[in-house]
Design an enzyme around this catalytic site. Structure first.
Site, PDB file in Angstrom:
ATOM      1  CE1 TYR A 232      38.023  44.689  35.705  1.00  0.00           C
ATOM      2  CE2 TYR A 232      38.937  45.044  37.897  1.00  0.00           C
ATOM      3  CZ  TYR A 232      38.595  44.193  36.867  1.00  0.00           C
ATOM      4  OH  TYR A 232      38.813  42.848  36.993  1.00  0.00           O
TER       5      TYR A 232
ATOM      6  CG  ASN B 238      33.877  42.024  34.654  1.00  0.00           C
ATOM      7  OD1 ASN B 238      34.281  41.174  33.875  1.00  0.00           O
ATOM      8  ND2 ASN B 238      34.693  42.723  35.422  1.00  0.00           N
TER       9      ASN B 238
ATOM     10  CG  ASP C 116      41.922  38.989  29.509  1.00  0.00           C
ATOM     11  OD1 ASP C 116      42.331  40.152  29.690  1.00  0.00           O
ATOM     12  OD2 ASP C 116      41.472  38.290  30.437  1.00  0.00           O
TER      13      ASP C 116
ATOM     14  CD  GLU D 233      41.557  43.170  35.275  1.00  0.00           C
ATOM     15  OE1 GLU D 233      42.144  42.557  36.183  1.00  0.00           O
ATOM     16  OE2 GLU D 233      40.955  42.601  34.358  1.00  0.00           O
TER      17      GLU D 233
ATOM     18  CG  ASP E  20      35.868  44.754  32.234  1.00  0.00           C
ATOM     19  OD1 ASP E  20      34.719  44.308  32.052  1.00  0.00           O
ATOM     20  OD2 ASP E  20      36.823  44.038  32.584  1.00  0.00           O
TER      21      ASP E  20
END
Lengths: 269, 269
Positions: free
Chosen positions: B119, B162, B260, B48, B160
């Site tokens: 990502y 997710n 975050d 990101e 990441d």
DNA sequence: GTGTGCGTTG
DNA sequence: CAACGCACAC
């Protein structure tokens, strides 16, 4: 103020009065706290709070021993007085513009001195509709200050005037000739304020030389030393008699995430 | 790497490899520099970036002794590899999705280790159109990783994902039951990656317990310790043999203006 | 260039 | 809550 048992109350009267356009008090809150701590003024007035009336951190300032009066709005304008001494007879806005929603003026009496904090209209350009408003606004300001001077012998009119009074106050007078902040019409408005009996304190102490207070963020003007002197401290004759020094605090303009304006302060006996 | 006059070049091979979803490299640039300085990894991969390809500060990183490879775009996605060692055979995107404009994958060989930075698609919700894309994307990723594993015995797939692989990886498994990140279908995609011969390094070192890597900004989840484990470091058998430790760096999640996501890093002999 | 609000996304 | 783009102000 010293209280002496044998001689009664003795007013030392010595005062340090400062002005700073912070360009968002939200963003510059911490820098203002630091500045108060480092410079320990008697009075600091702010412009361009860009902060809603009920978001002003009065409690935090009170805790640090400061009195406050402010007039805020969302996004634009907003002025404040921060004082180590009692703030009396607070007045907001210009009597001749009672319906103006723009928060640009706050006045108060501190230690017997009438302090008038102004964030004068920018005006954008001489052919702008905003310049018409600037003309009208300065007329209303002049009227207000005349009336205040009649009431308060010791008076200081200070803040961001958005006028560079002379070519000495402009890094490139040719480029800025008859441009906004530098036009002869705006300079005539500034002179009209002086003609009320006010003195441009910086020029009283430093009759010549560059003492710029504003440096455009664009084009890295500050490192190049290219600015305008548009923040002023004008004083009545009674205060002029007590004037000892005036300085532009360029160190603060060199801060990490600075306002585009530097603080200016004056010292009085 | 130690060079010894009598014994020739001796490869210590010891490596520290880290992943961090920075949620805007524009905003987190300084924190990344600090992290590199403090943690001194061999490799740090980012997700990101939310940064245009030509705005990546490669020169600044080079000056600090880092090699870089990145794939950026405006606003969304964007991945980068930052390495103390040479970066070879850089590959971007998934071969099965050649026309996908979303910058989500970058792979390179460093010290003989194939590093694949991903990502993965968020997916929004199980009934979203974006979930269809997530399904398709994971199929393409699995295909790509299978192909890469055949070429590179030492391989790490990190970033990441997710996906929270198990209920242990969710602060409130009941609330999140069959919700995005936690659905059995997504977990089956994660398992499909493991079934290629990859090992979830964090669970190898810490078989149980909460090791959350993401904490929603909303509702002050981080101070409450309520998060998900969705950032992972998956390693091939050859690398698993060298694995010594894995940690989630929660201190960085406690930074002033944090991402975050917390960084995760693994240590290899 | 650095603020502001608003609407959008995660 | 904190990124983004956009439009606007100075």
């Amino acid at each position: 103020m010293l209280k002496c048992a044998h001689f009664g109350t003795f007013e030392s009267k010595s005062m340090k009065i400062a002005t700073w356009n912070v360009n968002s008090f939200n963003v510059r809150h911490e820098q203002v706290m630091d500045w108060l701590h480092t410079h320990s003024p008697d009075v600091l007035v702010l412009q361009e709070l860009k902060m809603e009336q009920d978001k002003f951190p009065a409690a935090a300032l009170n805790m640090m021993g400061w009195q406050t009066a402010w007039s805020g709005q969302k996004t634009y304008n907003g002025v404040a007085i921060i004082s180590r001494h009692a703030i009396e007879n607070v007045q907001m806005g210009l009597p001749q513009m009672p319906d103006d929603p723009q928060r640009r003026v706050i006045a108060a009496t501190i230690n017997g001195v009438r302090v008038i904090d102004v964030y004068c209209v920018n005006g954008e350009a001489l052919d702008s509709e905003k310049f018409v408003y600037k003309r009208q606004w300065f007329a209303a300001l002049t009227h207000f200050v005349r009336e205040q001077m009649a009431q308060y012998p010791e008076l200081v009119l200070l803040g961001d005037f958005n006028i560079a009074p002379a070519d000495d106050d402009v890094y490139d007078p040719v480029k800025w000739h008859e441009k906004i902040h530098c036009s002869s019409e705006e300079r005539s408005w500034f002179k009209a304020l002086l003609d009320l009996g006010l003195c441009d304190s910086l020029r009283q102490i430093h009759p010549t030389g560059a003492h710029y207070t504003w440096f455009d963020y664009r084009g890295g003007m500050f490192p190049k030393g290219l600015g305008l002197r548009i923040d002023h401290i004008l004083v009545s004759a009674a205060l002029k008699a007590r004037l000892r020094d005036v300085q532009v605090d360029l160190k603060t303009r060199a801060n990490e995430r600075p306002s585009d304006h530097a603080p200016v302060f004056a010292l009085f006996d």
